[in-house]
Every structure is written in C-alpha cells, then in structure tokens.
Design an enzyme around this catalytic site. Structure first.
Site, short mmCIF file in Angstrom:
data_model
loop_
_atom_site.label_atom_id
_atom_site.label_comp_id
_atom_site.label_asym_id
_atom_site.label_seq_id
_atom_site.Cartn_x
_atom_site.Cartn_y
_atom_site.Cartn_z
N THR A 56 38.50 40.69 37.94
CA THR A 56 37.91 40.09 39.13
C THR A 56 38.92 39.22 39.86
OG1 THR A 56 35.80 40.06 37.99
CG2 THR A 56 36.01 38.68 39.94
N GLY A 104 44.83 32.61 31.10
CA GLY A 104 43.77 33.54 31.41
C GLY A 104 42.45 32.83 31.60
N GLN A 139 34.26 33.80 38.57
CA GLN A 139 34.39 34.59 37.35
C GLN A 139 33.74 33.89 36.17
OE1 GLN A 139 38.41 35.77 36.42
NE2 GLN A 139 37.70 37.61 35.39
N LEU A 193 45.05 29.91 39.60
CA LEU A 193 45.69 30.52 40.76
C LEU A 193 44.79 30.52 41.98
CD1 LEU A 193 47.35 33.51 38.87
CD2 LEU A 193 48.40 31.34 39.55
N ASN A 194 43.50 30.69 41.79
CA ASN A 194 42.55 30.64 42.90
C ASN A 194 41.27 29.99 42.39
OD1 ASN A 194 40.31 31.49 44.70
ND2 ASN A 194 41.94 32.54 45.79
N PRO A 195 41.05 28.71 42.66
CA PRO A 195 39.90 28.00 42.10
C PRO A 195 38.56 28.63 42.45
CG PRO A 195 41.49 26.43 42.99
CD PRO A 195 41.96 27.79 43.40
N LYS A 196 38.43 29.17 43.66
CA LYS A 196 37.13 29.74 44.06
C LYS A 196 36.82 31.00 43.26
CE LYS A 196 35.43 29.64 48.22
NZ LYS A 196 35.16 29.85 49.67
N GLU A 255 37.50 35.88 29.58
CA GLU A 255 36.56 35.71 28.47
C GLU A 255 36.21 34.24 28.20
OE1 GLU A 255 38.98 37.85 28.47
OE2 GLU A 255 38.35 39.74 27.58
#
Length: 266
Positions: free
Chosen positions: A3, A222, A158, A150-153, A225
C-alpha cells in the site's frame, strides 16, 4: 505491491531530482523492468525507495555531466540543476535524448550486525454486555516505531487498515470447512464475516520520531505488519479485563464468552 508504494517511490524520485511529484511517473510490475525486492515482510517500502534513491544518484551524475556541471556540488531544485552560479533546466538537458540511471541496493550482512526490527504497542478498549456477552470495540491506539516515516498519511492509513483487520481476526473471521466434501462453506462475503464501519470506533496512530541510519539511505524500516501484530491479543486482553473471561481460541464469539461467564475459562 504494498500500500502506498507508488506514492513513496514518486516522492523519492521527485525529491532527489528537484521535481514536483506530478512530473514523476512510476511504473511497476513488468518483467521488462529491473528486479525488485517485491513486497512482503515489511521490506517493500524501504527497499524500493532505497533502490530508487541509488538510481537517482547515478542519474544526477549523468545529468550534471551532460549539463557541463560538477556532479559533486550540483543542486537539483525547481526543475533545474545548478552549480557555481549556473542553472540549467532539466527539460533542456534531455532534449538531446533521454538519460537513464540504474543502480541496485545490496544490504549484505546488516541483518546479522544490527537489530532492525520495528516495534509497536496496541491498546484497545472494549465493552462486554453482561447479559448477552456481546462485544463492542470502543477505542484503539497503535504506537509504532518504524524508522523514518516516508509518508505519514499513507502510513497511518496502512496501520488503521491493519488494526481493522486485527479486530476482524479477533472477533469474527473464521472459515467453516466441510471436511466431508472438502470445500469452504463460507467462501464469500455473504457468509464470511468481516468488520464494517459500525464495528470500528475511534482509531489513533502515533509514530515515534526516529530514524534508522543503518537500515538504508532512506533511514526507514517497515510499517505493514506492525499495524496488525498484537491487535488480536490486545482485544482478547481487553475482553478479559472487562468480563473476567479468558478466551484463547480466535475468533472470540458469543458462545465462547457466554460459556466463560458461567465460571469456566476456555
């Protein structure tokens, strides 16, 4: 693949080349492209962006050389490359033909020298009806340490999606197998229960401010999970805290809770 991959890959290339993100086209999933790390085990985002970073370093060198600039001090910003007081638009540099940068990221034995796991904590509040045993999840919180986000939103999206999956696994999702005929009885969404909006309350995600300088040039780790691991246990513990019933087999359905209310833990 994972995602948000298109977004964070585009972000990486745009930042490295000093371009607006809408000028970056991301193409994935074709055997004609270089080999990638794939997606799974939380390595997709960090590995793919690290590879893009490495390729962009090579591409920056090629661009600077074609522009007659020193690659060592070239600055990429606002759609142009500049050095020593001279700026050249990127569009003019590639007018004579495209430039290609390709490189790969190899991690060697980093996993043997450093602990690169992600860490998180899940907190869940539930209500259990004393008469019927019905369970309602009221609040959920995930606190995650996953390196540079890398992209908080998209990372938050996710995680809350994974938290929702965790609620489904803990309270309702179960395959019914007909062992006589060898097939799954509830093989569609008419019979296999999953959470709906009414089942999911307020969710909050906190990312701890950290970077991992050893993981990759992106200093990320990561997320995947991390959002689901621990949710089921947190739900089960909250049910125990609310009702005194300890259920050890998922999903925690009414029959198991009501049986425990009779004084015996399953």
């Amino acid at each position: 693949i994972g995602t948000g991959s298109y977004t964070i890959i585009a972000q990486t290339a745009a930042e490295m080349l000093g371009l607006p993100i809408e000028k970056v086209a991301v193409r994935l999933g074709d055997s004609a492209y270089p080999v990638s790390a794939g997606s799974g085990g939380q390595w997709g985002g960090n590995s793919s962006t690290a590879g893009v970073y490495a390729a962009c370093v090579k591409l920056r060198e090629a661009i600077a050389k074609r522009a007659g600039l020193n690659p060592a001090d070239a600055v990429f910003a606002n759609g142009q490359v500049s050095s020593a007081g001279r700026a050249v638009p990127l569009a003019s540099i590639v007018s004579d033909g495209e430039l290609v940068g390709e490189d790969k990221m190899e991690y060697g034995d980093l996993d043997k020298k450093y602990q690169q796991s992600t860490f998180g904590g899940h907190f869940v509040e539930v209500g259990v009806d004393a008469a019927t045993g019905e369970i309602r999840v009221r609040r959920m919180l995930a606190v995650c340490a996953a390196g540079r986000i890398l992209n908080p939103k998209s990372a938050r999206s996710q995680v809350i999606g994974a938290m929702t999956m965790g609620v489904g696994a803990a309270l309702m999702e179960e395959l019914a197998i007909d062992k006589r005929r060898g097939f799954f009885v509830n093989h569609d969404l008419a019979g296999y229960e999953v959470p709906v909006h009414a089942d999911i309350p307020h969710q909050e995600v906190i990312f701890l401010d950290e970077v991992d300088p050893m993981s990759s040039p992106m200093k990320a780790k990561g997320v995947g999970e991390l959002g689901i691991c621990g949710v089921g246990a947190a739900v089960a513990n909250a049910i125990y805290n609310a009702s005194g019933v300890r259920v050890r087999q998922y999903p925690i359905t009414l029959d198991k809770v009501l049986a425990g209310m009779g004084g015996s833990a399953l």
